[in-house]
Design a protein around this motif. Structure first.
Motif, PDB file in Angstrom:
ATOM      1  N   ALA A  67      32.934 -12.890 -22.806  1.00  0.00           N
ATOM      2  CA  ALA A  67      33.282 -12.256 -24.077  1.00  0.00           C
ATOM      3  C   ALA A  67      32.118 -11.448 -24.632  1.00  0.00           C
ATOM      4  O   ALA A  67      32.293 -10.322 -25.109  1.00  0.00           O
ATOM      5  CB  ALA A  67      33.721 -13.306 -25.085  1.00  0.00           C
ATOM      6  N   ALA A  68      30.905 -12.022 -24.601  1.00  0.00           N
ATOM      7  CA  ALA A  68      29.743 -11.320 -25.147  1.00  0.00           C
ATOM      8  C   ALA A  68      29.405 -10.085 -24.334  1.00  0.00           C
ATOM      9  O   ALA A  68      28.786  -9.149 -24.841  1.00  0.00           O
ATOM     10  CB  ALA A  68      28.541 -12.261 -25.199  1.00  0.00           C
ATOM     11  N   SER A  69      29.808 -10.056 -23.075  1.00  0.00           N
ATOM     12  CA  SER A  69      29.550  -8.902 -22.220  1.00  0.00           C
ATOM     13  C   SER A  69      30.626  -7.842 -22.364  1.00  0.00           C
ATOM     14  O   SER A  69      30.356  -6.649 -22.285  1.00  0.00           O
ATOM     15  CB  SER A  69      29.475  -9.346 -20.758  1.00  0.00           C
ATOM     16  OG  SER A  69      28.462 -10.313 -20.578  1.00  0.00           O
ATOM     17  N   ARG A  99      28.293 -16.495 -36.172  1.00  0.00           N
ATOM     18  CA  ARG A  99      27.070 -17.308 -36.176  1.00  0.00           C
ATOM     19  C   ARG A  99      25.961 -16.693 -35.310  1.00  0.00           C
ATOM     20  O   ARG A  99      24.966 -17.343 -35.013  1.00  0.00           O
ATOM     21  CB  ARG A  99      27.406 -18.717 -35.706  1.00  0.00           C
ATOM     22  CG  ARG A  99      28.438 -19.394 -36.609  1.00  0.00           C
ATOM     23  CD  ARG A  99      28.807 -20.752 -36.101  1.00  0.00           C
ATOM     24  NE  ARG A  99      27.638 -21.608 -36.020  1.00  0.00           N
ATOM     25  CZ  ARG A  99      27.542 -22.668 -35.229  1.00  0.00           C
ATOM     26  NH1 ARG A  99      28.562 -22.991 -34.425  1.00  0.00           N
ATOM     27  NH2 ARG A  99      26.449 -23.392 -35.212  1.00  0.00           N
ATOM     28  N   MET A 100      26.137 -15.466 -34.934  1.00  0.00           N
ATOM     29  CA  MET A 100      25.208 -14.768 -34.050  1.00  0.00           C
ATOM     30  C   MET A 100      23.891 -14.453 -34.779  1.00  0.00           C
ATOM     31  O   MET A 100      23.866 -14.153 -35.961  1.00  0.00           O
ATOM     32  CB  MET A 100      25.882 -13.476 -33.600  1.00  0.00           C
ATOM     33  CG  MET A 100      25.085 -12.573 -32.706  1.00  0.00           C
ATOM     34  SD  MET A 100      26.124 -11.143 -32.245  1.00  0.00           S
ATOM     35  CE  MET A 100      26.167 -10.230 -33.791  1.00  0.00           C
ATOM     36  N   LEU A 101      22.789 -14.550 -34.033  1.00  0.00           N
ATOM     37  CA  LEU A 101      21.482 -14.114 -34.501  1.00  0.00           C
ATOM     38  C   LEU A 101      21.002 -12.969 -33.628  1.00  0.00           C
ATOM     39  O   LEU A 101      21.314 -12.925 -32.425  1.00  0.00           O
ATOM     40  CB  LEU A 101      20.472 -15.257 -34.438  1.00  0.00           C
ATOM     41  CG  LEU A 101      20.767 -16.524 -35.246  1.00  0.00           C
ATOM     42  CD1 LEU A 101      19.683 -17.567 -34.983  1.00  0.00           C
ATOM     43  CD2 LEU A 101      20.875 -16.216 -36.724  1.00  0.00           C
ATOM     44  N   VAL A 102      20.248 -12.039 -34.213  1.00  0.00           N
ATOM     45  CA  VAL A 102      19.712 -10.901 -33.459  1.00  0.00           C
ATOM     46  C   VAL A 102      18.209 -10.830 -33.688  1.00  0.00           C
ATOM     47  O   VAL A 102      17.750 -10.788 -34.843  1.00  0.00           O
ATOM     48  CB  VAL A 102      20.380  -9.576 -33.877  1.00  0.00           C
ATOM     49  CG1 VAL A 102      19.734  -8.404 -33.136  1.00  0.00           C
ATOM     50  CG2 VAL A 102      21.883  -9.617 -33.581  1.00  0.00           C
ATOM     51  N   ARG A 115      38.823 -15.722 -29.575  1.00  0.00           N
ATOM     52  CA  ARG A 115      37.976 -16.718 -30.236  1.00  0.00           C
ATOM     53  C   ARG A 115      36.529 -16.263 -30.359  1.00  0.00           C
ATOM     54  O   ARG A 115      35.738 -16.875 -31.093  1.00  0.00           O
ATOM     55  CB  ARG A 115      38.027 -18.059 -29.484  1.00  0.00           C
ATOM     56  CG  ARG A 115      39.379 -18.740 -29.487  1.00  0.00           C
ATOM     57  CD  ARG A 115      39.259 -20.208 -29.065  1.00  0.00           C
ATOM     58  NE  ARG A 115      38.475 -20.395 -27.865  1.00  0.00           N
ATOM     59  CZ  ARG A 115      38.939 -20.311 -26.624  1.00  0.00           C
ATOM     60  NH1 ARG A 115      40.224 -20.033 -26.417  1.00  0.00           N
ATOM     61  NH2 ARG A 115      38.157 -20.516 -25.578  1.00  0.00           N
ATOM     62  N   PHE A 116      36.163 -15.203 -29.655  1.00  0.00           N
ATOM     63  CA  PHE A 116      34.780 -14.730 -29.708  1.00  0.00           C
ATOM     64  C   PHE A 116      34.382 -14.319 -31.123  1.00  0.00           C
ATOM     65  O   PHE A 116      33.212 -14.373 -31.490  1.00  0.00           O
ATOM     66  CB  PHE A 116      34.578 -13.566 -28.743  1.00  0.00           C
ATOM     67  CG  PHE A 116      33.169 -13.035 -28.705  1.00  0.00           C
ATOM     68  CD1 PHE A 116      32.105 -13.862 -28.403  1.00  0.00           C
ATOM     69  CD2 PHE A 116      32.906 -11.705 -28.984  1.00  0.00           C
ATOM     70  CE1 PHE A 116      30.798 -13.384 -28.376  1.00  0.00           C
ATOM     71  CE2 PHE A 116      31.616 -11.200 -28.956  1.00  0.00           C
ATOM     72  CZ  PHE A 116      30.552 -12.045 -28.653  1.00  0.00           C
ATOM     73  N   GLY A 155      32.565 -22.938 -26.653  1.00  0.00           N
ATOM     74  CA  GLY A 155      34.011 -22.863 -26.513  1.00  0.00           C
ATOM     75  C   GLY A 155      34.598 -21.532 -26.932  1.00  0.00           C
ATOM     76  O   GLY A 155      35.753 -21.233 -26.594  1.00  0.00           O
ATOM     77  N   ASN A 156      33.843 -20.719 -27.655  1.00  0.00           N
ATOM     78  CA  ASN A 156      34.314 -19.411 -28.103  1.00  0.00           C
ATOM     79  C   ASN A 156      33.684 -18.257 -27.327  1.00  0.00           C
ATOM     80  O   ASN A 156      33.892 -17.094 -27.678  1.00  0.00           O
ATOM     81  CB  ASN A 156      34.014 -19.228 -29.600  1.00  0.00           C
ATOM     82  CG  ASN A 156      34.783 -20.209 -30.461  1.00  0.00           C
ATOM     83  OD1 ASN A 156      35.938 -20.526 -30.174  1.00  0.00           O
ATOM     84  ND2 ASN A 156      34.144 -20.720 -31.503  1.00  0.00           N
TER      85      ASN A 156
END
Length: 337
Positions: free
Chosen positions: A202-204, A220-223, A213-214, A183-184
């Protein structure tokens, strides 16, 4: 862009499918597996030189057309929509597999353009490759696919299957978002896509003003940064942006449904639920949500736990009742009146 790293294990510690499923797959979380395919012949060839990788692949390559993505220098390897989302910023071109490999591994052949081929099934296009580069953690029926290209960025998307992605050439960065951040992520069209799955706009974009909201998803992002020989286990529905950062990059991946009880996909149920429920009144949708939670998602356990097992009927063990439930569904779909 920063983010926490997924859990990491040593590939040498994994011996067989049972251990892989118990220690990696069962958690339904991404796991980096260092050095899993370091000793593969394709990885050793790629580490030696682009010419050695080209010669290695040429011995397996069969005759057949593949679809290549061709990007102009202006897009800098970022394959995406054009500004109005009506089209794309790259060209799709049909090529013979050998010609595509030669174009990728001999950059002057493409001038300043970049080229990328993906999801090439080894069974159809690379005869003998799977046997020469075996994956002992998966059943033999789970076949590998090849991805090869110049430096590139693939927009954040999800897959409906589990994925074991093995870097065999170059380097890759996976930027990951859990399924419940959907949703974000400001997801684009589901039926007008670059390669099958919808992407996170959004991520792009990185435009915080357009996609406020991104910021919650980024928390909570992982890399996961992978070198040649490393692998990533990626559970289904995890969003992943993939950056191939070396001049030449190669990946071999395996898609499978680790927890399937039969041939049907949960995505099929999702689409059917969309057309039957998504525009009903909120109160009715909430009522159906309660029934789905009770019968399907089962957060509180089996819906008939209060009855003896011999009274569970169609809600008994799924592997015994799968065919009967499926037959009932097909009967209902054929008799809509």
């Amino acid at each position: 862009m920063t983010g926490h790293s997924p859990a990491t294990i040593d590939g040498a510690s994994l011996r067989d499918p049972a251990q892989f499923y118990a220690e990696v797959v069962a958690g339904c979380r991404p796991v980096i597996i260092r050095g899993l395919v370091t000793q593969w012949p394709i990885t050793r060839a790629a580490t030696h030189s682009d010419q050695a990788l080209s010669a290695y692949l040429d011995q397996f390559a069969a005759t057949g057309d593949v679809e290549a993505f061709i990007g102009s220098p202006q897009i800098k390897g970022t394959y995406y929509y054009n500004d109005d989302l009506a089209g794309f910023n790259f060209e799709r071109r049909t090529m013979q597999l050998r010609d595509a490999i030669a174009a990728i591994l001999s950059p002057p052949a493409m001038g300043d353009d970049t080229i990328y081929i993906g999801s090439i099934p080894a069974e159809a296009y690379l005869t003998g490759f799977a046997q020469a580069n075996p994956m002992p953690l998966l059943a033999p029926a789970i076949a590998p696919r090849l991805w090869l290209g110049h430096a590139s960025t693939v927009s954040a998307h999800y897959d409906t299957l589990d994925n074991l992605a093995c870097v065999v050439a170059g380097e890759r960065r996976f930027t990951l978002f859990p399924p419940d951040t959907i949703g974000n992520l400001y997801v684009g069209p589901i039926d007008h896509t670059m390669a099958g799955q919808p992407v996170s706009l959004a991520a792009s974009s990185g435009d915080a003003g357009a996609y406020p909201r991104f910021a919650h998803a980024r928390e909570r992002m992982l890399v996961a940064d992978l070198a040649a020989g490393d692998a990533l286990y990626l559970p289904k529905l995890w969003w992943h942006k993939v950056e191939a950062t070396a001049p030449v990059n190669g990946l071999v991946n395996y898609w499978w449904d680790a927890f399937a009880a039969g041939p049907d996909s949960p995505y099929t149920a999702l689409l059917l639920a969309m057309i039957t429920m998504s525009e009903r009144p909120l109160a009715e949708r909430n009522a159906w949500r309660a029934f789905f939670d009770h019968y399907v998602f089962r957060q509180d356990g089996h819906p008939l736990a209060h009855l003896p097992p011999d009274k569970h009927g169609l809600l008994g063990p799924l592997r015994q009742n799968y065919g009967a439930i499926r037959a009932r569904v097909m009967h209902l779909l054929r008799n809509l009146h």
